[in-house]
Design a protein around this motif. Structure first.
Motif, PDB file in Angstrom:
ATOM      1  N   GLY A 139       0.782  -1.233   0.000  1.00 51.78           N
ATOM      2  CA  GLY A 139       0.000   0.000   0.000  1.00 51.78           C
ATOM      3  C   GLY A 139       0.810   1.277   0.000  1.00 51.78           C
ATOM      4  N   MET A 140       2.125   1.166   0.190  1.00 56.45           N
ATOM      5  CA  MET A 140       2.962   2.363   0.152  1.00 56.45           C
ATOM      6  C   MET A 140       3.641   2.458  -1.206  1.00 56.45           C
ATOM      7  N   LEU A 141       3.549   3.630  -1.799  1.00 61.96           N
ATOM      8  CA  LEU A 141       4.194   3.891  -3.081  1.00 61.96           C
ATOM      9  C   LEU A 141       5.458   4.702  -2.839  1.00 61.96           C
ATOM     10  N   TRP A 142       6.498   4.412  -3.588  1.00 57.64           N
ATOM     11  CA  TRP A 142       7.726   5.189  -3.537  1.00 57.64           C
ATOM     12  C   TRP A 142       7.704   6.109  -4.747  1.00 57.64           C
ATOM     13  N   ALA A 143       7.920   7.381  -4.523  1.00 59.46           N
ATOM     14  CA  ALA A 143       7.770   8.356  -5.606  1.00 59.46           C
ATOM     15  C   ALA A 143       8.898   9.370  -5.614  1.00 59.46           C
ATOM     16  N   TYR A 144       9.035  10.014  -6.765  1.00 64.89           N
ATOM     17  CA  TYR A 144       9.991  11.105  -6.942  1.00 64.89           C
ATOM     18  C   TYR A 144       9.250  12.282  -7.552  1.00 64.89           C
ATOM     19  N   CYS A 145       9.551  13.472  -7.069  1.00 59.72           N
ATOM     20  CA  CYS A 145       8.987  14.695  -7.625  1.00 59.72           C
ATOM     21  C   CYS A 145      10.138  15.513  -8.205  1.00 59.72           C
ATOM     22  N   PRO A 146      10.302  15.492  -9.530  1.00 60.55           N
ATOM     23  CA  PRO A 146      11.423  16.216 -10.140  1.00 60.55           C
ATOM     24  C   PRO A 146      11.389  17.723  -9.896  1.00 60.55           C
ATOM     25  N   GLU A 147      10.212  18.300  -9.833  1.00 61.71           N
ATOM     26  CA  GLU A 147      10.102  19.744  -9.628  1.00 61.71           C
ATOM     27  C   GLU A 147      10.633  20.147  -8.252  1.00 61.71           C
ATOM     28  N   GLU A 148      10.304  19.342  -7.225  1.00 62.15           N
ATOM     29  CA  GLU A 148      10.753  19.636  -5.867  1.00 62.15           C
ATOM     30  C   GLU A 148      12.061  18.926  -5.514  1.00 62.15           C
ATOM     31  N   GLU A 149      12.490  18.015  -6.403  1.00 64.73           N
ATOM     32  CA  GLU A 149      13.704  17.219  -6.208  1.00 64.73           C
ATOM     33  C   GLU A 149      13.673  16.475  -4.878  1.00 64.73           C
ATOM     34  N   VAL A 150      12.553  15.794  -4.599  1.00 57.86           N
ATOM     35  CA  VAL A 150      12.413  15.005  -3.376  1.00 57.86           C
ATOM     36  C   VAL A 150      11.912  13.598  -3.697  1.00 57.86           C
ATOM     37  N   TYR A 151      12.334  12.664  -2.865  1.00 56.61           N
ATOM     38  CA  TYR A 151      11.857  11.284  -2.909  1.00 56.61           C
ATOM     39  C   TYR A 151      10.950  11.099  -1.706  1.00 56.61           C
ATOM     40  N   CYS A 152       9.866  10.351  -1.875  1.00 53.48           N
ATOM     41  CA  CYS A 152       8.952  10.177  -0.755  1.00 53.48           C
ATOM     42  C   CYS A 152       8.214   8.851  -0.854  1.00 53.48           C
ATOM     43  N   GLN A 153       7.624   8.489   0.264  1.00 59.23           N
ATOM     44  CA  GLN A 153       6.730   7.351   0.324  1.00 59.23           C
ATOM     45  C   GLN A 153       5.338   7.937   0.449  1.00 59.23           C
ATOM     46  N   ILE A 154       4.385   7.396  -0.290  1.00 60.87           N
ATOM     47  CA  ILE A 154       3.025   7.925  -0.278  1.00 60.87           C
ATOM     48  C   ILE A 154       2.068   6.796   0.069  1.00 60.87           C
ATOM     49  N   ASP A 155       1.160   7.069   0.986  1.00 56.12           N
ATOM     50  CA  ASP A 155       0.121   6.112   1.324  1.00 56.12           C
ATOM     51  C   ASP A 155      -0.851   6.052   0.151  1.00 56.12           C
ATOM     52  N   SER A 156      -0.936   4.906  -0.523  1.00 54.37           N
ATOM     53  CA  SER A 156      -1.760   4.803  -1.729  1.00 54.37           C
ATOM     54  C   SER A 156      -3.250   4.869  -1.427  1.00 54.37           C
ATOM     55  N   CYS A 157      -3.630   4.816  -0.166  1.00 54.68           N
ATOM     56  CA  CYS A 157      -5.044   4.922   0.212  1.00 54.68           C
ATOM     57  C   CYS A 157      -5.459   6.367   0.421  1.00 54.68           C
ATOM     58  N   SER A 158      -4.536   7.293   0.236  1.00 55.88           N
ATOM     59  CA  SER A 158      -4.816   8.705   0.468  1.00 55.88           C
ATOM     60  C   SER A 158      -4.451   9.510  -0.771  1.00 55.88           C
ATOM     61  N   ILE A 159      -5.252  10.522  -1.074  1.00 56.17           N
ATOM     62  CA  ILE A 159      -4.922  11.408  -2.190  1.00 56.17           C
ATOM     63  C   ILE A 159      -4.457  12.770  -1.670  1.00 56.17           C
ATOM     64  N   ASN A 193      -1.837  15.497  -0.241  1.00 61.96           N
ATOM     65  CA  ASN A 193      -0.410  15.795  -0.370  1.00 61.96           C
ATOM     66  C   ASN A 193       0.312  15.627   0.969  1.00 61.96           C
ATOM     67  N   ASP A 194      -0.451  15.506   2.049  1.00 62.70           N
ATOM     68  CA  ASP A 194       0.143  15.308   3.375  1.00 62.70           C
ATOM     69  C   ASP A 194       0.392  13.834   3.674  1.00 62.70           C
ATOM     70  N   ALA A 195       0.220  12.954   2.699  1.00 61.72           N
ATOM     71  CA  ALA A 195       0.382  11.509   2.898  1.00 61.72           C
ATOM     72  C   ALA A 195       1.817  11.068   2.626  1.00 61.72           C
ATOM     73  N   TYR A 196       2.775  11.984   2.711  1.00 64.53           N
ATOM     74  CA  TYR A 196       4.174  11.660   2.431  1.00 64.53           C
ATOM     75  C   TYR A 196       4.891  11.179   3.679  1.00 64.53           C
ATOM     76  N   PHE A 197       5.809  10.247   3.482  1.00 61.77           N
ATOM     77  CA  PHE A 197       6.634   9.733   4.565  1.00 61.77           C
ATOM     78  C   PHE A 197       8.066   9.598   4.055  1.00 61.77           C
ATOM     79  N   ASP A 198       9.020   9.655   4.938  1.00 66.10           N
ATOM     80  CA  ASP A 198      10.430   9.434   4.606  1.00 66.10           C
ATOM     81  C   ASP A 198      10.909  10.303   3.444  1.00 66.10           C
TER      82      ASP A 198
END
Length: 69
Positions: free
Chosen positions: A29-49, A51-56
């Protein structure tokens, strides 16, 4: 790459988390993502839409891999 494209499409990533690209998942249920615009890597709870669902959040791939490992 095809699997990642399917995940991004299935979760409608650009609608739910604009600017993010899913680069993997923990298969629980956790997605690992990258945001090139913000240059950050994050974990996102896939059950939430929210933007505050970021971890690590980190600004380097190496640090991110260490945190999720």
């Amino acid at each position: 790459l095809e699997e990642l494209e399917k995940i991004n499409d299935d979760y409608d990533v650009q609608e739910a988390w604009p600017g993010h690209i899913v680069i993997g998942s923990d298969m629980g249920g956790m997605l690992w993502a990258y945001c090139p615009e913000e240059e950050v890597y994050c974990q996102i709870d896939s059950c939430s839409i929210s933007n505050d669902a970021y971890f690590d959040v980190s600004d380097s791939l190496q640090e991110f891999v260490e945190k999720i490992g």
